[in-house]
Design an enzyme around this catalytic site. Structure first.
Site, PDB file in Angstrom:
ATOM      1  CB  SER A   1      20.035  -0.499  30.030  1.00  0.00           C
ATOM      2  OG  SER A   1      20.948  -0.499  28.958  1.00  0.00           O
ATOM      3  CD  GLU A   2      25.837  -2.467  30.851  1.00  0.00           C
ATOM      4  OE1 GLU A   2      26.769  -3.020  30.246  1.00  0.00           O
ATOM      5  OE2 GLU A   2      24.760  -3.030  31.097  1.00  0.00           O
ATOM      6  CG  ASN A   3      22.452   2.852  28.399  1.00  0.00           C
ATOM      7  OD1 ASN A   3      22.006   1.780  28.796  1.00  0.00           O
ATOM      8  ND2 ASN A   3      21.811   3.588  27.512  1.00  0.00           N
TER       9      ASN A   3
END
Length: 489
Positions: A314-316
């Site tokens: 997840s890019e966060n």
């Protein structure tokens, strides 16, 4: 007790910590969604009449009820650099009315502009956003009160390296202040961020002249092990303990606590379910994948029910992203890129957003699956903007399709739009997110493989359809693979 830095102080209150922050200050603000936001600082600033005209660098603004949206409600922000507007209607209204300026930047580029600022690198080259309105300087930054565009973003310079074209990106200048939220800090300012609250907090805590940290807990020196420190106290100037933390979750999702069932009946009349089920067959056990929200996330669920187990990034700032939590077990420090509550799987890891997008741009993921508004026959994709409608921002999408040489890009979309017009075209009519980057297109009628020079090849199709119908509903030429056949559910 060892001495602390002469530039560091533990403050009794948020008011003491914010001394000197006033009208016109430029501020780096950590957080992603509502996770890891400096909420005590934001709530204090909201009530201060002399802290106005703020220039904010933050990936978004939360929503109307919490986060930076609370400052837009009070007309505190005159400009923001962000990747996504999201659910903050007050921010949208301020931007469209000309009260504030907004420079939309791909999320990974924004993170790198912050990171490079912190380490003294004035500029860098990136392929993210090439051939898009962002690169061409055609995204509105500021509107007039009558709705006309007063200012556009800056056109990017380009240069070739090794036969490939890149864009020049200038790093941010050091901000006046950074507002950071830590889960725990010691009395030397060393900080720890729990779960996905790591996000932008660590890098923004290195990119300002005065770094202000609000912590849930302040512990004695030595209670945080050296190898556990995420942000060294070297960078921190002021530290205070927040009085109250709401721990709000922007999109609360819960599971029933049960694993996906292999015999669970598929609703083939629902195009989204059908597309997700067919897309799930593109996964292979052991892959590291990034998924968009909606159909891509559904596809991973179907893959799991098929016994295909992949590692989700997840890019966060997380790998090993697991299922939604059971009711009562949700935690605001664990969210995915869609701001949904999630759980970490055993073996998961968390990191900052700069690291996350380094993994993405560097091609360290095997596959990314995302939705689209349109695709071209040569693999161009459009999924962030419809002219005449509010531009919410590109988020991380431009980064996710930036390295097709190493990461397979799968697009999931309905074959036609609500008006019956094809969403697969010779050339994208809508503003592009990326050029020649898509490898596979999965629709409710067909699966196409994409060659970036030769075009489309039909690999399999819906048994309720036919090749003739697909040709009729596809506004681009395509070849039919020799082994093309109706798909099996």
């Amino acid at each position: 007790m060892p001495p602390t830095s002469q530039n560091f102080q533990i403050c009794d209150s948020v008011a003491d910590a914010l001394k000197g922050c006033g009208k016109g200050s430029t501020v780096m603000v950590g957080g992603f969604g509502l996770s890891g936001i400096p909420e005590n600082t934001i709530e204090y600033v909201r009530e201060q009449p002399d802290i106005t005209d703020l220039k904010i660098i933050s990936t978004e603004a939360g929503d109307d009820s919490w986060g930076l949206g609370r400052l837009y409600e009070k007309d505190k922000i005159s400009k923001q650099w962000a990747s996504y507007i999201g659910r903050a209607k007050v921010m949208e209204k301020s931007y469209l009315s000309g009260k504030s300026s907004l420079e939309l930047i791909p999320q990974g580029t924004l993170a790198e502009k912050v990171r490079c600022c912190a380490v003294g690198i004035p500029a860098f080259y990136s392929v993210t956003g090439l051939h898009t309105l962002y690169a061409e300087g055609k995204l509105p930054v500021r509107y007039n009160s009558d709705g006309s565009v007063a200012e556009y973003n800056k056109k990017r310079e380009t240069r070739d390296f090794g036969g490939k074209t890149y864009m020049l990106e200038e790093s941010f200048e050091m901000a006046d202040f950074a507002w950071i939220k830590a889960t725990k800090a010691d009395k030397m300012g060393n900080c720890v961020f729990k779960g996905t609250s790591y996000n932008f907090n660590a890098i923004m805590g290195k990119a300002a002249h005065t770094v202000i940290v609000e912590a849930e807990e302040i512990v004695e020196i030595g209670e945080i092990k050296p190898e556990e420190v995420h942000l060294p106290g070297l960078y921190v100037n002021r530290l205070f303990k927040g009085k109250k933390f709401e721990h709000k979750i922007e999109i609360l999702k819960n599971s029933d606590g049960e694993s996906p069932k292999k015999d669970e009946k598929l609703n083939t009349e629902d195009p989204r379910e059908l597309i997700a089920h067919i897309a799930a067959q593109e996964f292979k056990t052991g892959m590291n994948c990034n998924l968009g929200v909606g159909i891509p996330t559904m596809a991973a669920g179907f893959a799991a029910s098929m016994g295909i187990h992949v590692f989700l990034q997840s890019e966060n700032g997380m790998t090993g992203c697991g299922p939604y939590p059971e009711k009562g077990k949700e935690d605001s420090d664990w969210i995915n890129a869609g701001k949904e509550s999630v759980t970490p799987l055993p073996g998961a890891s968390t990191f900052g957003s700069d690291e996350s997008f380094g993994q993405i741009r560097g091609g360290h993921l095997d596959m990314t699956v995302l939705g689209a508004l349109e695709c071209s026959q040569y693999g161009d994709v459009a999924n962030f903007m419809i002219p005449g409608k509010m531009v919410k921002g590109m988020g991380g999408a431009m980064d996710l399709v930036s390295n097709p040489a190493k990461t397979k890009v799968v697009v999931v979309q309905t074959h036609v739009d609500k008006y019956g017009k094809s969403k697969i075209k010779k050339k994208c009519d809508l503003p592009m997110t990326g050029a020649k980057c898509v490898h596979t297109i999965v629709t409710d009628l067909a699966v196409f493989d994409v060659d970036h020079e030769k075009g489309l090849t039909l690999r399999k199709y819906n048994p309720k359809s036919s090749i003739d119908e697909i040709q009729e509903k596809t506004a681009a030429d395509f070849q039919v693979a020799k082994n093309c056949e109706a798909w099996k559910l």
